[in-house]
Design a protein around this motif. Structure first.
Motif, short mmCIF file in Angstrom:
data_model
loop_
_atom_site.label_atom_id
_atom_site.label_comp_id
_atom_site.label_asym_id
_atom_site.label_seq_id
_atom_site.Cartn_x
_atom_site.Cartn_y
_atom_site.Cartn_z
N ARG A 163 24.89 -4.83 25.80
CA ARG A 163 23.69 -5.32 26.47
C ARG A 163 23.94 -6.50 27.39
O ARG A 163 23.34 -6.59 28.46
N ILE A 164 24.82 -7.40 27.01
CA ILE A 164 25.02 -8.58 27.87
C ILE A 164 26.48 -8.79 28.28
O ILE A 164 26.78 -9.76 28.97
N PRO A 216 24.93 -0.49 29.35
CA PRO A 216 25.70 0.56 28.66
C PRO A 216 24.98 1.11 27.42
O PRO A 216 25.15 2.29 27.11
N ALA A 217 24.20 0.28 26.73
CA ALA A 217 23.47 0.76 25.56
C ALA A 217 22.45 1.81 25.97
O ALA A 217 22.31 2.86 25.32
N VAL A 218 21.71 1.54 27.05
CA VAL A 218 20.72 2.50 27.54
C VAL A 218 21.42 3.75 28.07
O VAL A 218 20.98 4.88 27.81
N ALA A 219 22.51 3.57 28.81
CA ALA A 219 23.24 4.71 29.36
C ALA A 219 23.73 5.62 28.25
O ALA A 219 23.66 6.86 28.37
N ALA A 220 24.25 5.04 27.18
CA ALA A 220 24.77 5.86 26.08
C ALA A 220 23.66 6.70 25.46
O ALA A 220 23.87 7.88 25.13
N ASP A 221 22.48 6.13 25.31
CA ASP A 221 21.37 6.87 24.72
C ASP A 221 20.90 7.98 25.66
O ASP A 221 20.65 9.12 25.22
N LEU A 222 20.79 7.68 26.95
CA LEU A 222 20.37 8.70 27.92
C LEU A 222 21.39 9.84 27.99
O LEU A 222 21.02 11.01 28.00
#
Length: 369
Positions: A163-164, A216-222
């Motif tokens: 996230r950061i 990257p956290a959002v990308a991994a979930d998508l």
């Protein structure tokens, strides 16, 4: 994916208090916190101050500066005694609980002031910063107090990194990578850091939309078939969005991802619905060229959203010194996408490939400078 960060903050604080609670009989004021210049007492107070500051900025919806208040653990003239070591841990527990409650009750789209790097953060960004402060300074204190090497839960370290620290290539394990990323450890094949910063995601406002930078956290979930934490219009996210997320994730894993040159989800603030995605294929090349791509869910098409977002993101890119040309390619039969590019100011310059299946469009910096 529906994460506020509150549960992760609670877990980090509980773990830290358990570890540090084994050394409350030591003189924290006279013991240096590892490699820091602060004492363990000062470091504990710093943890609590950060947790309450982050809670205050989110709860107060601060936009231009930190909310100007602070905690005092050193006693006062009105009869409050200085906190002892156990009291300091109670303060950390209390500020952690306040921060957790704030995160759990803050709407997804809310952003509040944080100076680096884009002057705001969302609730997950604030949660990640708070967890980082707790984990890293517990490490510092444990080292100074001579406790066994601190080993926090791996999932908390991953939460922070994805996230950061989107610019940091994942290492052999999350905790070692986080220690390296903050100048506290060596990592084979990488130089020791003497300076470091975390990076909250960039959000760009448009007339009817916001363009929210994808972590990257959002990308991994998508990429895995999730919603990325967004409430999508019917049919979304579509395949192009998932493919873009997969590309971002590959760049992150290779250490080539630069967050502002990644992917953005297009969100309609009126109802907090996600309409599609837009972003860059990578960083600008040596000639100052950067490629852009986009897609929308079916119900969002035909309302000018893609044109509006494209104008916004292209103008942002061309305001950067390293960019001279933003370009895009589109199938020859896709006349609607060609119209979007033309309305956004792009000019068709050539066929983009040898077999003539694509057209190339570009927008030059001279239009804005």
């Amino acid at each position: 994916m529906r994460i506020t960060g509150g549960e992760q903050v609670r877990q980090a604080v509980t773990d830290a208090v358990t570890v540090l609670g084994t050394a409350t009989e030591r003189d924290w004021g006279a013991t240096r916190a590892g490699s820091l210049e602060w004492s363990c007492r000062e470091t504990a107070a710093h943890i609590a101050s950060d947790l309450i500051a982050y809670a205050g900025n989110l709860a107060g919806r601060a936009q231009d500066a930190y909310v100007p208040f602070q905690i005092n653990v050193d006693g006062s003239d009105d009869g409050l005694d200085p906190a002892d070591n156990a009291g300091l841990l109670h303060v950390i527990e209390t500020t952690g609980a306040l921060f957790t409650a704030t995160l759990d009750t803050t709407p997804r789209a809310t952003r509040a002031f944080h100076p680096y790097p884009f002057r705001s953060a969302n609730r997950e960004g604030f949660a990640a910063m708070g967890i980082a402060e707790v984990l890293l300074h517990t490490h510092d204190m444990a080292e100074g107090l001579g406790l066994p090497p601190y080993q926090p839960p791996a999932d908390l370290c991953a939460f922070v990194l994805t996230r950061i620290f989107p610019h940091v290539r994942p290492g052999p394990d999350h905790w070692t990578t986080l220690l390296w990323a903050t100048g506290r450890a060596d990592l084979p094949g990488r130089p020791r850091l003497t300076e470091w910063r975390w990076s909250n995601n960039l959000v760009l406002p448009a007339e009817r939309l916001t363009l929210e930078g994808v972590t990257p956290a959002v990308a991994a979930d998508l990429a895995a078939g999730g919603d990325g934490g967004f409430d999508w219009l019917a049919g979304g996210p579509i395949d192009g969005t998932r493919e873009g997320a997969g590309l971002l994730l590959k760049q992150y894993e290779a250490g080539t991802h630069r967050p502002e040159w990644g992917m953005y989800v297009l969100v309609r603030p009126d109802d907090d619905r996600a309409l599609g995605a837009m972003g860059f294929h990578g960083v600008p090349d040596a000639d100052g060229r950067v490629e852009i791509g986009y897609d929308l869910t079916e119900p969002a098409r035909g309302h000018g959203y893609a044109t509006e977002a494209l104008r916004t993101l292209a103008a942002w890119a061309l305001s950067r010194e390293e960019v001279e040309i933003v370009f895009a390619t589109v199938e020859r039969e896709n006349t609607k996408s060609q119209a979007v590019l033309e309305r956004a100011g792009f000019t068709r310059v050539s066929a983009a490939d040898d077999d003539g299946g694509l057209y190339a469009y570009e927008l030059r910096a001279s239009r804005y400078r």
